[in-house]
Design a protein around this motif. Structure first.
Motif, mmCIF file in Angstrom:
data_model
loop_
_atom_site.group_PDB
_atom_site.id
_atom_site.type_symbol
_atom_site.label_atom_id
_atom_site.label_comp_id
_atom_site.label_asym_id
_atom_site.label_seq_id
_atom_site.Cartn_x
_atom_site.Cartn_y
_atom_site.Cartn_z
ATOM 1 N N LEU A 343 -10.277 11.222 3.003
ATOM 2 C CA LEU A 343 -9.931 11.748 1.682
ATOM 3 C C LEU A 343 -11.110 12.486 1.058
ATOM 4 C CD1 LEU A 343 -7.720 11.626 -0.683
ATOM 5 C CD2 LEU A 343 -9.173 9.808 -1.599
ATOM 6 N N LEU A 344 -12.304 11.910 1.174
ATOM 7 C CA LEU A 344 -13.468 12.468 0.490
ATOM 8 C C LEU A 344 -14.205 13.516 1.311
ATOM 9 C CD1 LEU A 344 -14.926 9.188 -1.093
ATOM 10 C CD2 LEU A 344 -13.347 10.840 -2.117
ATOM 11 N N GLU A 345 -14.098 13.459 2.634
ATOM 12 C CA GLU A 345 -14.871 14.371 3.481
ATOM 13 C C GLU A 345 -14.122 15.658 3.809
ATOM 14 O OE1 GLU A 345 -15.786 11.882 6.788
ATOM 15 O OE2 GLU A 345 -17.019 10.505 5.569
ATOM 16 N N ASN A 346 -12.782 15.615 3.801
ATOM 17 C CA ASN A 346 -12.010 16.816 4.091
ATOM 18 C C ASN A 346 -11.943 17.733 2.876
ATOM 19 O OD1 ASN A 346 -10.688 16.909 6.877
ATOM 20 N ND2 ASN A 346 -10.288 14.788 6.258
ATOM 21 N N ASP A 347 -11.523 18.980 3.123
ATOM 22 C CA ASP A 347 -11.375 19.936 2.033
ATOM 23 C C ASP A 347 -10.330 19.446 1.037
ATOM 24 O OD1 ASP A 347 -13.218 21.620 3.171
ATOM 25 O OD2 ASP A 347 -11.722 22.874 4.196
ATOM 26 N N PHE A 348 -10.458 19.922 -0.200
ATOM 27 C CA PHE A 348 -9.493 19.606 -1.252
ATOM 28 C C PHE A 348 -8.078 19.993 -0.820
ATOM 29 C CE2 PHE A 348 -7.264 21.776 -4.828
ATOM 30 C CZ PHE A 348 -6.826 20.643 -5.492
ATOM 31 N N GLY A 349 -7.940 21.152 -0.194
ATOM 32 C CA GLY A 349 -6.628 21.614 0.240
ATOM 33 C C GLY A 349 -5.975 20.685 1.247
ATOM 34 N N TRP A 350 -6.771 20.050 2.107
ATOM 35 C CA TRP A 350 -6.246 19.103 3.090
ATOM 36 C C TRP A 350 -5.547 17.939 2.386
ATOM 37 C CZ3 TRP A 350 -7.220 13.918 4.120
ATOM 38 C CH2 TRP A 350 -6.797 13.434 5.360
ATOM 39 N N VAL A 351 -6.151 17.458 1.298
ATOM 40 C CA VAL A 351 -5.576 16.351 0.532
ATOM 41 C C VAL A 351 -4.285 16.802 -0.152
ATOM 42 C CG1 VAL A 351 -5.988 14.639 -1.281
ATOM 43 C CG2 VAL A 351 -7.891 15.445 0.146
ATOM 44 N N ALA A 352 -4.317 17.987 -0.778
ATOM 45 C CA ALA A 352 -3.133 18.494 -1.484
ATOM 46 C C ALA A 352 -1.980 18.703 -0.512
ATOM 47 C CB ALA A 352 -3.481 19.798 -2.196
ATOM 48 N N LEU A 353 -2.290 19.180 0.705
ATOM 49 C CA LEU A 353 -1.240 19.403 1.697
ATOM 50 C C LEU A 353 -0.615 18.084 2.138
ATOM 51 C CD1 LEU A 353 0.274 21.490 3.394
ATOM 52 C CD2 LEU A 353 -1.497 21.233 5.149
ATOM 53 N N LYS A 354 -1.426 17.037 2.264
ATOM 54 C CA LYS A 354 -0.890 15.712 2.600
ATOM 55 C C LYS A 354 0.139 15.259 1.557
ATOM 56 C CE LYS A 354 -3.140 14.248 6.344
ATOM 57 N NZ LYS A 354 -2.421 13.840 7.581
ATOM 58 N N LEU A 355 -0.185 15.466 0.279
ATOM 59 C CA LEU A 355 0.750 15.097 -0.788
ATOM 60 C C LEU A 355 2.005 15.949 -0.711
ATOM 61 C CD1 LEU A 355 -1.735 14.675 -3.776
ATOM 62 C CD2 LEU A 355 -0.568 12.856 -2.534
ATOM 63 N N HIS A 356 1.828 17.245 -0.477
ATOM 64 C CA HIS A 356 2.982 18.142 -0.373
ATOM 65 C C HIS A 356 3.897 17.720 0.772
ATOM 66 C CE1 HIS A 356 5.413 21.753 -0.271
ATOM 67 N NE2 HIS A 356 5.129 21.883 1.015
ATOM 68 N N GLN A 357 3.319 17.333 1.888
ATOM 69 C CA GLN A 357 4.121 16.906 3.038
ATOM 70 C C GLN A 357 4.914 15.643 2.714
ATOM 71 O OE1 GLN A 357 0.979 16.648 5.940
ATOM 72 N NE2 GLN A 357 1.252 18.758 6.652
ATOM 73 N N ALA A 358 4.283 14.702 1.990
ATOM 74 C CA ALA A 358 4.977 13.466 1.619
ATOM 75 C C ALA A 358 6.167 13.763 0.709
ATOM 76 C CB ALA A 358 4.011 12.506 0.927
ATOM 77 N N VAL A 359 5.982 14.692 -0.229
ATOM 78 C CA VAL A 359 7.072 15.066 -1.126
ATOM 79 C C VAL A 359 8.171 15.804 -0.354
ATOM 80 C CG1 VAL A 359 7.692 16.491 -3.123
ATOM 81 C CG2 VAL A 359 5.595 15.114 -3.164
ATOM 82 N N SER A 360 7.789 16.690 0.552
ATOM 83 C CA SER A 360 8.769 17.452 1.344
ATOM 84 C C SER A 360 9.606 16.534 2.235
ATOM 85 C CB SER A 360 8.055 18.493 2.216
ATOM 86 O OG SER A 360 7.355 19.424 1.411
ATOM 87 N N GLU A 361 8.989 15.464 2.719
ATOM 88 C CA GLU A 361 9.686 14.526 3.599
ATOM 89 C C GLU A 361 10.502 13.494 2.818
ATOM 90 O OE1 GLU A 361 6.445 12.947 5.832
ATOM 91 O OE2 GLU A 361 6.090 14.822 6.937
ATOM 92 N N HIS A 362 10.417 13.550 1.490
ATOM 93 C CA HIS A 362 11.166 12.614 0.649
ATOM 94 C C HIS A 362 12.585 13.165 0.457
ATOM 95 C CE1 HIS A 362 11.132 9.130 -1.987
ATOM 96 N NE2 HIS A 362 11.764 9.835 -2.917
ATOM 97 N N THR A 363 13.371 13.099 1.523
ATOM 98 C CA THR A 363 14.698 13.697 1.573
ATOM 99 C C THR A 363 15.784 12.668 1.291
ATOM 100 O OG1 THR A 363 14.862 13.239 3.942
ATOM 101 C CG2 THR A 363 13.901 15.374 3.287
ATOM 102 N N SER A 364 17.015 13.163 1.179
ATOM 103 C CA SER A 364 18.147 12.266 0.970
ATOM 104 C C SER A 364 18.250 11.235 2.087
ATOM 105 C CB SER A 364 19.436 13.085 0.891
ATOM 106 O OG SER A 364 20.562 12.241 0.762
ATOM 107 N N GLU A 365 17.975 11.672 3.320
ATOM 108 C CA GLU A 365 18.048 10.761 4.463
ATOM 109 C C GLU A 365 17.015 9.645 4.350
ATOM 110 O OE1 GLU A 365 19.964 14.492 5.344
ATOM 111 O OE2 GLU A 365 17.890 14.070 4.698
ATOM 112 N N LYS A 366 15.788 10.002 3.952
ATOM 113 C CA LYS A 366 14.747 8.990 3.812
ATOM 114 C C LYS A 366 15.053 8.036 2.652
ATOM 115 C CE LYS A 366 9.778 8.217 3.359
ATOM 116 N NZ LYS A 366 9.951 7.125 2.390
ATOM 117 N N ILE A 367 15.519 8.599 1.540
ATOM 118 C CA ILE A 367 15.847 7.773 0.378
ATOM 119 C C ILE A 367 16.943 6.771 0.739
ATOM 120 C CG2 ILE A 367 16.811 7.807 -1.956
ATOM 121 C CD1 ILE A 367 15.531 10.693 -2.157
ATOM 122 N N SER A 368 17.970 7.249 1.453
ATOM 123 C CA SER A 368 19.078 6.370 1.850
ATOM 124 C C SER A 368 18.619 5.321 2.852
ATOM 125 C CB SER A 368 20.214 7.203 2.450
ATOM 126 O OG SER A 368 20.732 8.106 1.488
#
Length: 468
Positions: A343-368
């Motif tokens: 988290l601390l050693e990688n670029d800021f963008g690497w962290v933001a992309l991880k969050l974006h991926q988690a949100v993108s994968e939060h689909t109806s299928e995963k919620i169900s």
């Protein structure tokens, strides 16, 4: 429409209760006479706190010929009348929780009973504090918790407490409207839909002293409630007391940090440029920034894992999607787990992309799938389980229309919250008062971590001095 009530204890003697009562809906509809059963997800959060959010206003200028006391009496009467009208549309909030015990196997089912309830709470209080005393402090003063009813109440307490309580605290030069809503009835989206509807009705109707049932305003965005069909959900517990686990928050420092629209846009641009994409959002970028800064302030070992939880509205994610005006609990968490060193050693963008991926994968299928897994072995969310020294939780949303509620006093000065649901690492995102994409973050940390965060030059360099 109104009857006397009693309020739960307040954490400060600086706020004096003037009057309190219950308010019932102006019209008792046929629908409100039926039980309103909680969904499985709404059962899941019975052991968490009420949602407590409020708005602070400056009192309007009053001419020398007018009596300030007359203004407040008229204003309070209109607000109470508006609450009675709004509850016609949001009828479950005027009820009380009730539990049905079912045998073979023994289980419980919780529902809202509007027939045996005195209504929603309405409290008028006074304080010698000024608006400046509240918004001018470096840290959110503890007295703000006194501006809300149902201090430390759990959702299950809605069996004996009102599911909604509106507390108006009159300040020397302002008014604080604090709203406490049972979280098992609705999430943040539902909470602000109610607050905005109350403001809409207040702004559109005249003061009445009787139940004028023929002049109800047609709301622009009326709530859509779930149709209860099929089997009623049953919680496999044998005793009602098993539902409750009291949570006492540790001593926290709570501070509002303001990020200008320019700062938010620059963080978003930086995150997307570093990842070669345009898909990372403003909130995901800001969340990545605060996650790194709080984790750095905690000085935890690099080989330990840290989690960032983003509260996600599931309405648009469901298949088929639910209407945005769906009233109820329709949220879950999009989680990202990484090693602190990464988290601390990688670029800021690497962290933001991880969050974006988690949100993108939060689909109806995963919620169900998550709900199906919970239904196999149900348990209740306990706040002491939520608390973890490595977690950062981003709640609320800058998309909620928090400054659209005016109540005849113009735009609110600031948003503040009560005791409910706070722990070390809890962050809530609010829209900045000036709009245009600016964001306020309400950050709750243990005192030593707050001090370290405030000493972080990278963090403080992006915080605007115009924080409210």
């Amino acid at each position: 429409m109104v009857s006397s009530s009693s309020s739960s204890s307040s954490p400060s003697s600086e706020v004096k209760i003037i009057s309190e009562c219950f308010v019932k809906p102006k019209i008792i509809t046929e629908k409100s006479k039926e039980p309103y059963h909680l969904s499985p997800l709404e059962h899941f959060i019975l052991s968490t706190h009420y949602i407590q959010k409020g708005l602070i206003f400056l009192k309007p200028s009053i001419s020398e010929s007018d009596n300030p006391k007359d203004f407040m009496e008229t204003w309070l009467l209109k607000l109470k009348d508006s609450l009675a009208a709004t509850l016609v549309y949001f009828y479950p909030l005027a009820g009380r929780l009730s539990t049905t015990e079912i045998q073979n196997p023994r289980s419980l089912s919780v529902f809202v009973d509007c027939n045996n309830s005195p209504g929603a709470g309405f409290i008028h209080a006074k304080s010698d504090l000024s608006v400046g005393d509240i918004v001018g402090s470096k840290y959110v003063p503890l007295v703000v918790q006194s501006f809300f009813d149902h201090h430390k109440a759990m959702n299950y307490d809605g069996h004996t407490m009102s599911l909604l309580s509106l507390k108006v605290t009159e300040l020397v030069d302002g008014v604080f409207i604090g709203l406490s809503m049972n979280h098992s009835l609705g999430d943040g989206s539902s909470f602000w839909q109610f607050f905005n509807s109350l403001s809409e009705i207040f702004s559109s109707q005249e003061v009445t002293t009787s139940n004028n049932n023929n002049n109800l305003l047609c709301l622009k965005n009326p709530p859509i409630f779930r149709e209860v069909s099929g089997p009623i959900y049953k919680l496999p517990l044998s005793e009602p007391g098993e539902l409750i686990s009291r949570y006492e928050s540790p001593v926290l420092k709570e501070r509002m940090f303001h990020f200008s629209s320019e700062t938010v846009r620059s963080l978003k641009l930086k995150a997307n440029q570093e990842c070669g994409t345009t898909n990372i959002s403003s909130l995901q970028s800001l969340t990545a920034f605060i996650w790194r800064c709080i984790t750095r302030a905690r000085k935890l070992p690099n080989d330990q894992e840290t989690t960032c939880r983003l509260a996600a509205d599931n309405r648009s994610r469901m298949d088929p999607p639910l209407p945005l005006s769906y009233f109820g609990v329709c949220i879950s968490a999009a989680n990202t787990v990484v090693r602190i060193g990464n988290l601390l050693e990688n670029d800021f963008g690497w962290v933001a992309l991880k969050l974006h991926q988690a949100v993108s994968e939060h689909t109806s299928e995963k919620i169900s799938a998550d709900m199906d897994e919970w239904l196999k072995c149900p348990f209740l969310l306990q706040l002491d389980r939520v608390f973890d020294p490595t977690i950062v939780h981003m709640g609320s949303s800058p998309r909620f229309n928090k400054y659209g509620c005016e109540f005849g006093m113009g735009k609110a000065v600031a948003v503040r919250s009560g005791y409910g649901g706070k722990y070390d690492g809890k962050v809530s995102a609010y829209p900045g008062r000036e709009g245009d994409g600016s964001i306020d973050l309400e950050v709750c940390l243990l005192p030593e971590f707050m001090e370290a965060l405030e000493s972080d030059q990278e963090f403080m360099s992006l915080v605007s001095s115009s924080s409210s």
